[in-house]
Design an enzyme around this catalytic site. Structure first.
Site, short mmCIF file in Angstrom:
data_model
loop_
_atom_site.label_atom_id
_atom_site.label_comp_id
_atom_site.label_asym_id
_atom_site.label_seq_id
_atom_site.Cartn_x
_atom_site.Cartn_y
_atom_site.Cartn_z
N ILE A 86 0.87 -1.19 0.00
CA ILE A 86 0.00 0.00 0.00
C ILE A 86 0.90 1.23 0.00
O ILE A 86 1.71 1.43 0.91
CB ILE A 86 -0.92 0.05 1.24
CG1 ILE A 86 -1.75 -1.24 1.35
CG2 ILE A 86 -1.84 1.28 1.19
CD1 ILE A 86 -2.68 -1.26 2.57
N THR A 87 0.75 2.07 -1.02
CA THR A 87 1.54 3.31 -1.03
C THR A 87 0.84 4.35 -0.15
O THR A 87 -0.39 4.34 -0.01
CB THR A 87 1.70 3.87 -2.46
OG1 THR A 87 0.42 4.34 -2.94
CG2 THR A 87 2.23 2.82 -3.42
N ALA A 89 0.88 4.69 3.12
CA ALA A 89 0.18 4.04 4.24
C ALA A 89 0.53 4.68 5.58
O ALA A 89 0.22 4.12 6.63
CB ALA A 89 0.53 2.55 4.26
N GLY A 92 -4.18 8.56 6.96
CA GLY A 92 -5.47 8.53 6.27
C GLY A 92 -5.93 7.16 5.81
O GLY A 92 -5.87 6.17 6.54
N TYR A 269 -5.00 18.11 -9.22
CA TYR A 269 -5.35 16.92 -8.41
C TYR A 269 -6.49 16.15 -9.07
O TYR A 269 -6.43 14.93 -9.24
CB TYR A 269 -5.75 17.35 -6.99
CG TYR A 269 -6.35 16.21 -6.18
CD1 TYR A 269 -5.55 15.36 -5.41
CD2 TYR A 269 -7.73 15.96 -6.19
CE1 TYR A 269 -6.10 14.31 -4.69
CE2 TYR A 269 -8.29 14.92 -5.47
CZ TYR A 269 -7.47 14.10 -4.71
OH TYR A 269 -8.03 13.06 -4.00
P1 NDP Z 1 -3.53 11.55 3.30
O1 NDP Z 1 -2.83 12.85 3.05
O2 NDP Z 1 -3.92 11.20 4.68
O3 NDP Z 1 -2.63 10.35 2.75
C1 NDP Z 1 -1.86 10.50 1.62
C2 NDP Z 1 -0.64 9.62 1.75
O4 NDP Z 1 0.16 9.81 0.57
C3 NDP Z 1 0.25 9.98 2.94
O5 NDP Z 1 0.69 8.77 3.52
C4 NDP Z 1 1.42 10.70 2.28
O6 NDP Z 1 2.65 10.56 2.97
C5 NDP Z 1 1.50 9.96 0.98
N1 NDP Z 1 2.29 10.66 0.00
C6 NDP Z 1 2.14 11.93 -0.44
N2 NDP Z 1 3.13 12.23 -1.30
C7 NDP Z 1 3.91 11.13 -1.41
C8 NDP Z 1 5.10 10.83 -2.12
N3 NDP Z 1 5.72 11.75 -2.88
N4 NDP Z 1 5.62 9.60 -2.00
C9 NDP Z 1 5.05 8.69 -1.20
N5 NDP Z 1 3.95 8.92 -0.49
C10 NDP Z 1 3.40 10.13 -0.59
O7 NDP Z 1 -4.78 11.53 2.32
P2 NDP Z 1 -5.96 10.46 2.09
O8 NDP Z 1 -5.78 9.30 2.97
O9 NDP Z 1 -7.21 11.20 2.11
O10 NDP Z 1 -5.69 10.05 0.58
C11 NDP Z 1 -5.46 8.71 0.20
C12 NDP Z 1 -6.07 8.48 -1.16
O11 NDP Z 1 -7.50 8.62 -1.07
C13 NDP Z 1 -5.63 9.44 -2.26
O12 NDP Z 1 -5.42 8.72 -3.44
C14 NDP Z 1 -6.82 10.38 -2.43
O13 NDP Z 1 -6.88 10.89 -3.71
C15 NDP Z 1 -7.95 9.41 -2.16
N6 NDP Z 1 -9.22 10.00 -1.81
C16 NDP Z 1 -9.36 10.72 -0.66
C17 NDP Z 1 -10.59 11.26 -0.34
C18 NDP Z 1 -10.81 12.05 0.90
O14 NDP Z 1 -11.92 12.52 1.07
N7 NDP Z 1 -9.82 12.24 1.77
C19 NDP Z 1 -11.74 11.07 -1.20
C20 NDP Z 1 -11.47 10.29 -2.39
C21 NDP Z 1 -10.25 9.77 -2.65
P3 NDP Z 1 3.06 11.47 4.26
O15 NDP Z 1 2.34 10.85 5.41
O16 NDP Z 1 4.54 11.30 4.32
O17 NDP Z 1 2.61 12.84 3.95
MG1 PMR Z 2 -17.06 18.56 -2.28
C1 PMR Z 2 -22.75 15.22 -2.64
C2 PMR Z 2 -22.00 16.20 -2.61
C3 PMR Z 2 -20.54 16.23 -2.43
C4 PMR Z 2 -19.62 15.23 -2.17
C5 PMR Z 2 -19.87 13.77 -1.97
C6 PMR Z 2 -18.34 15.84 -2.11
C7 PMR Z 2 -17.14 15.15 -1.92
N1 PMR Z 2 -18.48 17.19 -2.31
C8 PMR Z 2 -19.83 17.46 -2.50
C9 PMR Z 2 -20.43 18.68 -2.74
C10 PMR Z 2 -19.79 19.90 -2.69
N2 PMR Z 2 -18.47 20.09 -2.47
C11 PMR Z 2 -20.43 21.18 -2.86
C12 PMR Z 2 -21.88 21.37 -3.12
C13 PMR Z 2 -19.45 22.12 -2.74
C14 PMR Z 2 -19.60 23.62 -2.90
C15 PMR Z 2 -19.92 24.25 -1.61
C16 PMR Z 2 -18.22 21.44 -2.49
C17 PMR Z 2 -17.00 22.07 -2.32
C18 PMR Z 2 -15.79 21.36 -2.16
C19 PMR Z 2 -14.48 21.93 -2.07
C20 PMR Z 2 -14.10 23.36 -2.07
N3 PMR Z 2 -15.70 19.97 -2.11
C21 PMR Z 2 -14.39 19.66 -2.01
C22 PMR Z 2 -13.64 20.82 -1.99
C23 PMR Z 2 -12.27 20.44 -1.89
O1 PMR Z 2 -11.28 21.16 -1.84
C24 PMR Z 2 -12.21 18.93 -1.92
C25 PMR Z 2 -11.55 18.55 -3.20
O2 PMR Z 2 -12.08 18.77 -4.25
O3 PMR Z 2 -10.41 17.93 -3.13
C26 PMR Z 2 -9.88 17.57 -4.41
C27 PMR Z 2 -13.66 18.51 -1.93
C28 PMR Z 2 -14.27 17.26 -1.89
N4 PMR Z 2 -15.63 17.10 -1.99
C29 PMR Z 2 -15.91 15.76 -1.89
C30 PMR Z 2 -14.69 15.04 -1.73
C31 PMR Z 2 -14.56 13.55 -1.61
C32 PMR Z 2 -13.69 15.96 -1.73
C33 PMR Z 2 -12.24 15.60 -1.50
C34 PMR Z 2 -11.67 15.09 -2.61
C35 PMR Z 2 -11.07 14.05 -3.29
O4 PMR Z 2 -10.19 13.43 -2.77
O5 PMR Z 2 -11.43 13.83 -4.44
#
Ligand code: NDP
Ligand code: PMR
Length: 394
Positions: A86-87, A89, A92, A269
């Protein structure tokens, strides 16, 4: 048996990012396109101090081949422990998944992390048994580090049964791009190109594993899918004709953005997540039949408390979790998200290849539909061909 590898800490990526500047406002206006995919359950729709060397402990006894051991005196055949890489890890989703897998006693987790001490402390704080994981240094912002990681992992002489490309960076407030050691814009460089090389290199290892279900998982997201409400929050993902990627994403001869546009960290991103989902499908088309490996992606839910948002403004970090919990209801805890990804790693019912998994409000998994761009086979092919040139595979 303990195996000490020589240090493999490689120079960190070059970074030219300027700190402290805020570019976009915390919550932006939403343009909702027609034909939204009802993805979220949210709206009721279907929606200790460690030595400075990288300590690699080989748990060879625990993962001996073949995958199904001979019948025990009771007559039951038992499956050997699986090994999952798992990268990212160290926090989060990656950490929660590592913990969930390790707790089953059926998995050994290789944690591919850039910060060994952080990963070690995180595993300890999560209560993971020290024999359930091995930390191997991996900085996805350096292709040399990715190659060294592959060598180090092979030295462990463990079978590689599952690979999870999970690590990511998100730089929504960066005014200027920063770059990987190979001069790629950071978000796409780490989230897509680093993982692309890693996955390509490890495919042969997966293929030679005798585990019953070998899987390569690339974490995607709802925000890269413009057929959802979340995917329509600007800036929207859009790879265009990939002209920036084809130019090297270095900001010298080409744009730093895949579509050739101006730098936008949030968009970079989301674009990288589209690349992740396209890459999974292209792997499926090219290699599923030949290798038997299951390729999958997923949206685990909105894990609003993770380190992913560390570079966002404080107000965003304060309001984002309650916004997702009470307004969109898309929030999931790190623990729940970890269980979801662990299902994609090991659940016998999730063996279908080429699938983008999501979960409904009852936390039941379902095959979700990707946006038009994230399921565009021609774009996936083009992305694959450009990416393999950039990482030196073609
Ligand atoms: P975190 O920031 O908690 O975890 C990200 C991880 O990536 C950390 O372990 C970080 O390491 C590592 N990382 C970052 N840069 C590098 C690098 N250059 N080399 C090796 N490792 C690196 O975020 P999340 O757990 O939220 O994200 C995990 C995955 O989930 C991502 O792919 C994200 O896109 C996805 N995701 C997250 C959502 C969310 O709502 N949070 C929603 C949908 C998808 P370090 O601890 O050293 O910083
Ligand atoms: Mg978002 C059903 C509605 C929904 C969900 C499931 C997400 C997930 N978001 C939703 C709605 C909205 N968001 C709406 C209506 C807004 C405007 C107010 C909104 C805004 C918003 C911002 C500014 N949302 C965000 C951001 C971020 O900076 C996050 C992002 O885009 O990261 C790339 C984010 C996210 N919204 C989510 C999820 C899962 C994220 C985190 C992103 C990811 O990892 O893809």
């Amino acid at each position: 048996m303990a195996l000490q590898a020589a240090t493999s800490f490689l120079p960190s990526a070059l970074s030219a990012r300027k700190e402290g500047s805020v570019k976009d406002s915390a919550f932006l206006g939403v343009r909702v396109a027609d034909g939204l995919n009802l993805e979220t359950s949210a709206l009721g729709l279907r929606t200790k101090r460690v030595s400075t060397s990288v300590a690699i402990r080989a748990q060879t006894a625990a993962v001996s081949s073949p995958s199904v051991t001979p019948a025990s005196p009771s007559g039951k055949k038992t499956l050997r422990k699986g090994t999952a890489i798992i990268t990212g890890a160290s926090s989060g989703l990656g950490l929660a998944t590592a913990k969930a897998l390790a707790e089953t006693g059926k998995w050994h987790v290789i944690m591919g992390c850039r910060d060994f001490l952080k990963a070690s402390r995180a595993a300890k704080a999560a209560g993971m048994d020290k024999d359930s994981f091995t930390i191997v240094h991996l900085d996805l912002a350096s292709l040399d580090s990715v190659r060294q990681f592959v060598k180090n992992v092979r030295q462990l002489e463990m079978p590689i049964d599952v690979v999870v490309c999970n690590a990511a960076v998100y730089q929504p407030t960066a005014k200027e791009p920063s770059y990987t050691a190979d001069c790629f814009e950071m978000s796409v460089g780490v989230n897509h190109l680093g993982h692309f090389l890693l996955a390509r290199e490890l495919l042969s290892d997966l293929q030679s594993s005798d585990y019953p279900s070998k899987r390569l998982i690339i974490v995607g997201s709802i925000t890269g899918n413009t057929n959802t409400l979340a995917g329509n929050v600007p800036p929207k993902a859009n790879l265009g004709d990939l002209r920036g990627l084809a130019g090297g994403l270095n900001g010298i001869g080409s744009s730093v953005m895949i579509d050739g546009g101006e730098f936008d960290g949030a968009k970079a991103y989301k674009d990288s997540k589209v690349c992740n989902m396209l890459t999974m499908q292209e792997f499926h088309r090219r290699y599923h039949e030949e290798t038997g490996v299951t390729f999958a992606s997923l949206y685990p839910g909105c894990i609003a408390t993770t380190g992913l948002f560390r570079e966002h403004i404080p107000l965003f970090r304060l309001l984002f979790p309650p916004f997702q919990k009470y307004i969109t209801k898309g929030y999931v805890s790190e623990e729940e998200a970890g269980k979801r990804l662990a299902q994609v790693v090991s659940d016998p019912s999730l063996t279908k290849s080429g699938v983008y998994w999501s979960w409904n409000k009852n936390s039941a998994s379902f095959e979700n539909q990707l946006s038009e761009e994230a399921s565009d086979a021609d774009k996936a092919k083009k992305l694959w061909e450009i990416s393999e040139k950039l990482v030196g595979l073609a």
